[in-house]
Write a protein that holds these residues in place. Structure first.
Motif, PDB file in Angstrom:
ATOM      1  N   GLY A 108       8.253  34.969  20.978  1.00  0.00           N
ATOM      2  CA  GLY A 108       8.246  36.255  21.889  1.00  0.00           C
ATOM      3  C   GLY A 108       9.693  36.276  22.324  1.00  0.00           C
ATOM      4  N   LEU A 109      10.569  34.593  22.133  1.00  0.00           N
ATOM      5  CA  LEU A 109      11.290  34.513  23.168  1.00  0.00           C
ATOM      6  C   LEU A 109      12.518  35.019  22.401  1.00  0.00           C
ATOM      7  N   PHE A 110      13.088  35.812  23.794  1.00  0.00           N
ATOM      8  CA  PHE A 110      14.557  36.920  23.497  1.00  0.00           C
ATOM      9  C   PHE A 110      15.810  35.650  23.984  1.00  0.00           C
ATOM     10  N   LEU A 111      16.875  35.782  23.545  1.00  0.00           N
ATOM     11  CA  LEU A 111      18.035  35.578  24.718  1.00  0.00           C
ATOM     12  C   LEU A 111      19.059  36.938  24.188  1.00  0.00           C
ATOM     13  N   ALA A 112      19.502  37.481  24.916  1.00  0.00           N
ATOM     14  CA  ALA A 112      20.133  38.614  25.091  1.00  0.00           C
ATOM     15  C   ALA A 112      21.494  37.667  25.341  1.00  0.00           C
ATOM     16  N   LEU A 120      10.645  47.968  28.897  1.00  0.00           N
ATOM     17  CA  LEU A 120      10.229  46.755  28.171  1.00  0.00           C
ATOM     18  C   LEU A 120       9.472  46.267  29.474  1.00  0.00           C
ATOM     19  N   ARG A 121       9.538  46.505  30.643  1.00  0.00           N
ATOM     20  CA  ARG A 121       8.872  45.972  31.796  1.00  0.00           C
ATOM     21  C   ARG A 121       6.853  46.380  31.313  1.00  0.00           C
ATOM     22  N   SER A 122       6.153  45.475  31.219  1.00  0.00           N
ATOM     23  CA  SER A 122       5.041  45.350  31.078  1.00  0.00           C
ATOM     24  C   SER A 122       4.352  44.094  32.003  1.00  0.00           C
ATOM     25  N   PRO A 123       2.464  44.198  32.165  1.00  0.00           N
ATOM     26  CA  PRO A 123       2.494  42.901  32.979  1.00  0.00           C
ATOM     27  C   PRO A 123       2.254  41.989  31.936  1.00  0.00           C
ATOM     28  N   ASP A 124       2.421  42.074  30.846  1.00  0.00           N
ATOM     29  CA  ASP A 124       2.523  40.831  30.042  1.00  0.00           C
ATOM     30  C   ASP A 124       3.452  40.311  28.814  1.00  0.00           C
ATOM     31  N   ARG A 125       4.871  41.074  29.659  1.00  0.00           N
ATOM     32  CA  ARG A 125       6.141  40.701  29.485  1.00  0.00           C
ATOM     33  C   ARG A 125       6.886  39.511  30.674  1.00  0.00           C
ATOM     34  N   ALA A 126       7.494  38.737  29.948  1.00  0.00           N
ATOM     35  CA  ALA A 126       8.339  38.635  31.924  1.00  0.00           C
ATOM     36  C   ALA A 126      10.156  38.612  31.468  1.00  0.00           C
ATOM     37  N   MET A 127      10.692  38.286  32.223  1.00  0.00           N
ATOM     38  CA  MET A 127      11.688  38.605  32.292  1.00  0.00           C
ATOM     39  C   MET A 127      12.872  37.623  33.177  1.00  0.00           C
ATOM     40  N   ILE A 128      13.667  37.001  32.544  1.00  0.00           N
ATOM     41  CA  ILE A 128      14.795  36.461  32.840  1.00  0.00           C
ATOM     42  C   ILE A 128      16.079  36.957  33.333  1.00  0.00           C
ATOM     43  N   VAL A 129      16.409  38.014  33.976  1.00  0.00           N
ATOM     44  CA  VAL A 129      17.890  38.011  34.254  1.00  0.00           C
ATOM     45  C   VAL A 129      19.658  37.419  35.233  1.00  0.00           C
ATOM     46  N   ILE A 130      20.101  37.110  34.225  1.00  0.00           N
ATOM     47  CA  ILE A 130      21.441  35.984  34.845  1.00  0.00           C
ATOM     48  C   ILE A 130      22.269  37.411  35.241  1.00  0.00           C
ATOM     49  N   VAL A 165       8.036  31.176  35.665  1.00  0.00           N
ATOM     50  CA  VAL A 165       7.891  31.997  35.302  1.00  0.00           C
ATOM     51  C   VAL A 165       6.487  32.908  34.705  1.00  0.00           C
ATOM     52  N   ASN A 166       5.894  34.060  35.827  1.00  0.00           N
ATOM     53  CA  ASN A 166       4.540  33.903  35.088  1.00  0.00           C
ATOM     54  C   ASN A 166       4.713  35.799  34.513  1.00  0.00           C
ATOM     55  N   PRO A 167       3.687  36.473  33.822  1.00  0.00           N
ATOM     56  CA  PRO A 167       3.723  37.800  33.368  1.00  0.00           C
ATOM     57  C   PRO A 167       3.858  38.865  34.211  1.00  0.00           C
ATOM     58  N   GLY A 168       4.936  40.035  33.717  1.00  0.00           N
ATOM     59  CA  GLY A 168       4.791  40.742  34.434  1.00  0.00           C
ATOM     60  C   GLY A 168       5.856  40.544  35.302  1.00  0.00           C
ATOM     61  N   GLU A 169       6.064  39.283  35.679  1.00  0.00           N
ATOM     62  CA  GLU A 169       7.291  39.059  36.588  1.00  0.00           C
ATOM     63  C   GLU A 169       8.980  39.428  36.376  1.00  0.00           C
ATOM     64  N   VAL A 173      14.191  46.665  19.395  1.00  0.00           N
ATOM     65  CA  VAL A 173      12.890  46.718  18.057  1.00  0.00           C
ATOM     66  C   VAL A 173      12.144  45.412  17.702  1.00  0.00           C
ATOM     67  N   LEU A 174      12.746  44.471  18.690  1.00  0.00           N
ATOM     68  CA  LEU A 174      11.841  43.109  18.381  1.00  0.00           C
ATOM     69  C   LEU A 174      10.698  43.109  19.591  1.00  0.00           C
ATOM     70  N   GLU A 175      10.834  44.012  20.421  1.00  0.00           N
ATOM     71  CA  GLU A 175       9.270  44.061  21.575  1.00  0.00           C
ATOM     72  C   GLU A 175       9.301  42.228  21.912  1.00  0.00           C
ATOM     73  N   PRO A 176       9.985  41.083  22.290  1.00  0.00           N
ATOM     74  CA  PRO A 176       9.632  40.229  23.157  1.00  0.00           C
ATOM     75  C   PRO A 176       8.927  39.942  24.231  1.00  0.00           C
ATOM     76  N   LYS A 177       8.311  38.967  24.070  1.00  0.00           N
ATOM     77  CA  LYS A 177       7.484  38.397  25.512  1.00  0.00           C
ATOM     78  C   LYS A 177       8.340  38.805  26.727  1.00  0.00           C
ATOM     79  N   LEU A 178       9.423  37.443  26.157  1.00  0.00           N
ATOM     80  CA  LEU A 178       9.562  36.710  27.248  1.00  0.00           C
ATOM     81  C   LEU A 178      11.531  36.999  27.267  1.00  0.00           C
ATOM     82  N   CYS A 179      12.011  37.797  27.914  1.00  0.00           N
ATOM     83  CA  CYS A 179      13.494  37.789  27.791  1.00  0.00           C
ATOM     84  C   CYS A 179      14.497  37.830  28.415  1.00  0.00           C
ATOM     85  N   VAL A 180      15.653  37.466  27.675  1.00  0.00           N
ATOM     86  CA  VAL A 180      16.716  36.377  29.061  1.00  0.00           C
ATOM     87  C   VAL A 180      17.785  37.126  28.283  1.00  0.00           C
ATOM     88  N   LEU A 181      18.538  37.956  29.527  1.00  0.00           N
ATOM     89  CA  LEU A 181      19.463  38.511  29.856  1.00  0.00           C
ATOM     90  C   LEU A 181      20.375  38.236  30.524  1.00  0.00           C
TER      91      LEU A 181
END
Ligand SMILES: Nc1ncnc2c1ncn2[C@@H]1O[C@H](COP(=O)(O)OP(=O)(O)OP(=O)(O)O)[C@@H](O)[C@H]1O
Ligand SMILES: [Mg+2]
Lengths: 445, 251
Positions: free
Chosen positions: B81-85, B193-203, B26-30, B163-171
């Motif tokens: 910066g890792l966050f798991l919802a 929260l989407r931004s060029p230096d954040r990434a997300m994994i959406v399950i 996973v690359n930043p922004g993706e 609130v925590l503004e993580p860099k890698l969000c896993v939902l």
């Protein structure tokens, strides 16, 4: 009671017996002397309690008091600055309260502030005894459902110092009774308090027991509380004795018709402590709430022993005790609720819960229900467990370091007991007190 | 940003292997979506990333921002910066939501060498985010998740994330249990929260969420492996055909 003269005296017993024959004993007035000598006779006959006495199964004083603790003779010279420093460390220091301060057992007016309006009388027991008012003479030694127990007997044997308080209206602010211990060497400090809450009055009493670190005293404290008809009592005690100290406490509560009493005790101090509470319902439609929390580490031992006597119908009692036990500490909860044959419509519930932070910590619970009436709702329970791993994981997954996460969960556990305290300010002070223990404790870990 | 190589995972006390060689970059922004049948290992993957101790990595590596993620403590990962919802957020009785949020935020800031937030600044931040996510102030007065409905719990997770503004969000299945309006609100929150230096994994199991949170890449996880990777149209295909194709492959 069994004569145990054949049994060899322990050093602690021997020291008390020597003191009984010495010339430092309190004396006068006559009405109190007769109670003192009866108490001494009772102790001579019984000696210190030990594990073969059912109520003392888990707290074997014969064994646990390894040294003699003779009564403290002269109180040490005044060091007002030192005392003031200790008072400032009371969890209640930030509250607006009136204060009665006892240093090494003796009332210290220069440290106290007794201004609490016309509805509250605050007397130093030692100073009022010669011309004691009726409310003292008629109550002292009388609000005791179990005067024969060892703590009470030893207390009466040396009874002289303490607070006598009468509340006749609504207290505008709490009265804090502060007991400071600074003297060195093994010794016993005896305090006896009497609190009389008259009909319709509302008393708010705080107690803090504070010991200078390193001291190895034994504090024996008996408090008699009479809560009159339709009166209200809020009573919160904090026990922060020195690490090496012994704290033996006996609280007796008598409740008149329609009265409400709420008594809470938090303990973090002493190597050995026992909190006895004996409560007796003297009138119908009365509510009693007993609660407490103890937080122990090292090899601390804290015993909470309650006896609630539902002698009349239509009364409610609630008990909630929470224990946090680390290392090889040991927490004990004995709760006895008796419902007499005529005490119909009794509603009594009791719960004791321990959080074990180490596998080597121990929790012993002995709930006892003795029910002789048929139309009652009574229940009790005791649980022991460790911290919930899922909770810990969730908090850490949000970036909270393990130690801090543990502290949050422990505070949440213990907080349920604090919720029983009615005053917001006092509850907050207690949260601060628990927080300080947790900070110190988790840092160490 | 995240590089998962040949990841094999089993349950700590058992022999059953759940992840059987997962590869994922996973690359930043993706935004990556992971779909797949029940029990295929999606939550397991998210738990392993967060550091949950019930699982044991037997093979492979996970690199996060150049560091060995598997070597980090749970709380270190969060501060990095890792966050798991969570799919099933738990209730924590006795811990007030606000205390929890403040402790978490300040612990993370402290770990990153940033200044802790003052109470007023913190209150303002939470109020703002709660309003955006339509989280009622009354909910913030309760202990963490206690008494929240299923949907409220999911929303509370996204509030924490905001609130925590993580860099890698896993939902992990954040959409399940949300009503139609809540789904939109939550998706807006995530998109904010989407931004060029954040990434997300959406399950997720449903194409619907991906209409709101449009993914760059879609993966199919089946029987512990990524069996197919494609663009956002893959989600539509799966919606139409199901997983039959992959299940035969796995068998
Ligand atoms: N702690 C555990 N103990 C036992 N089995 C587990 C554990 N965790 C996961 N499993 C098993 O591993 C497999 C993968 O589970 P996982 O929760 O990762 O699936 P999932 O893809 O998230 O499924 P769903 O779509 O239903 O959420 C399942 O068969 C599950 O039963
Ligand atoms: Mg899942």
């Amino acid at each position: 009671m069994q004569m145990n003269s054949a049994v060899e005296k322990t050093p602690a017993e021997a020291a008390y017996l020597v003191a009984f024959d010495g010339d430092g004993l309190p004396s006068g007035p006559a009405w109190l002397d007769s109670q003192r000598s009866a108490a001494r006779a009772a102790f001579v006959a019984s000696g210190l309690p030990h594990r073969r006495i059912e109520e003392w199964k888990y707290t074997d004083l014969r064994n646990q008091l390894a040294a003699g603790y003779p009564p403290l003779g002269e109180a040490p010279l005044a060091d007002v600055a030192r005392f003031q420093e200790m008072i400032a460390a009371s969890p209640f220091a930030g509250l607006d309260t009136a204060r009665a301060v006892f240093a090494d057992g003796v009332f210290r007016p220069e440290l106290s502030n007794l201004a609490l309006g016309d509805d509250v009388d605050i007397l130093s027991l030692a100073e009022c005894l010669d011309e004691a008012p009726d409310w003292v003479t008629s109550n002292l030694g009388q609000v005791m459902s179990r005067p024969d127990n060892a703590i009470a007997a030893l207390n009466m044997a040396f009874a002289r110092h303490g607070a006598a308080v009468r509340v006749r209206g609504r207290q505008e602010k709490p009265l804090e009774l502060i007991f400071l211990h600074t003297a060195s060497g093994h010794h016993t400090v005896t305090n006896r308090n009497l609190i009389v809450v008259e009909e319709g009055a509302h008393a708010h009493i705080l107690e803090s027991h504070l010991g200078a670190s390193g001291q190895e005293y034994l504090a024996n404290i008996v408090t008699e509380i009479s809560v009159g008809k339709s009166a209200v009592l809020d009573h919160v005690k904090v026990q922060m004795e020195a690490d090496g100290a012994v704290h033996l406490s006996d609280v007796n509560i008598w409740l008149g018709e329609n009265a409400n009493a709420n008594s809470f005790v938090a303990s973090t101090g002493a190597s050995v402590s026992r909190n006895q509470v004996f409560a007796e319902f003297g009138g119908e439609h009365t509510n009693l709430n007993l609660s407490g929390a103890c937080m122990l580490a090292g090899s601390q031992h804290c015993d909470t022993t309650l006896e609630v006597d539902h002698a009349v119908p239509h009364c409610t009692s609630r008990e909630l005790f929470k224990l946090v036990l680390d290392d090889t500490s040991r927490g004990i909860f004995q709760g006895k609720v008796s419902v007499r044959p005529n005490a119909q419509k009794t509603d009594g519930k009791q719960m004791a819960q321990a959080l074990l932070l180490a596998e080597t910590a121990e929790f012993d619970a002995k709930p006892e229900l003795e029910i002789f009436a048929d139309d009652v709702v009574c229940g009790h329970g005791a649980t022991a467990g460790d911290l919930d791993e899922e909770h810990l994981y969730y908090l850490r997954a949000r970036g909270i370091p393990k130690r801090e996460a543990m502290a949050l969960l422990i505070a949440a556990f213990i907080g349920e007991a604090f919720d029983e305290v009615t005053s917001d300010d006092v509850r907050e002070a207690l949260a601060g007190f628990a927080g300080a223990w947790l900070d110190q404790h988790t840092e160490r870990g | 940003m995240l590089d998962i190589k040949n990841l094999h995972v089993k349950i700590a006390d058992e022999d059953t292997e759940i992840l059987k060689g997962v590869n994922l970059t996973v690359n930043p922004g993706e935004v990556h979506a992971i779909m797949g049948p029940n029990g295929s290992g999606k939550s397991t993957l998210s738990y392993v990333l967060s550091g949950k101790e019930d699982y044991e990595v037997t093979e492979g590596s996970v690199t996060y921002d150049g560091a060995d993620l598997l070597d980090m403590e749970i709380e270190e990962r969060a501060s990095a910066g890792l966050f798991l919802a969570f799919q099933y957020p738990i209730e924590i009785p006795g811990v007030p939501t606000m205390t929890f949020l403040r402790t978490a935020l300040n612990a993370q800031r402290k770990a990153r060498g940033e200044e802790e937030l003052t109470t007023p600044a913190f209150m303002k931040l939470v109020k703002e985010k709660a309003q955006q996510l339509k989280v009622r102030p009354e909910m913030l007065k309760r202990p963490v998740n206690v008494g929240f409905s299923g949907g409220e719990k999911k929303r509370a997770e996204i509030l924490q994330m905001a609130v925590l503004e993580p860099k890698l969000c896993v939902l992990d299945e954040t959409d399940s249990g949300l009503d139609i309006d809540a789904l939109r609100v939550v998706a807006e929150g995530v998109n904010a929260l989407r931004s060029p230096d954040r990434a997300m994994i959406v399950i997720t199991h449903y194409q619907r969420l991906l209409e709101y949170i449009v993914p760059d890449v879609v993966h199919v996880l089946s029987n512990g492996r990524v069996v197919k990777t494609g663009g956002k149209e893959l989600a539509l295909e799966l919606e139409a055909n199901g997983y039959a194709e992959f299940e035969t492959e796995a068998a």
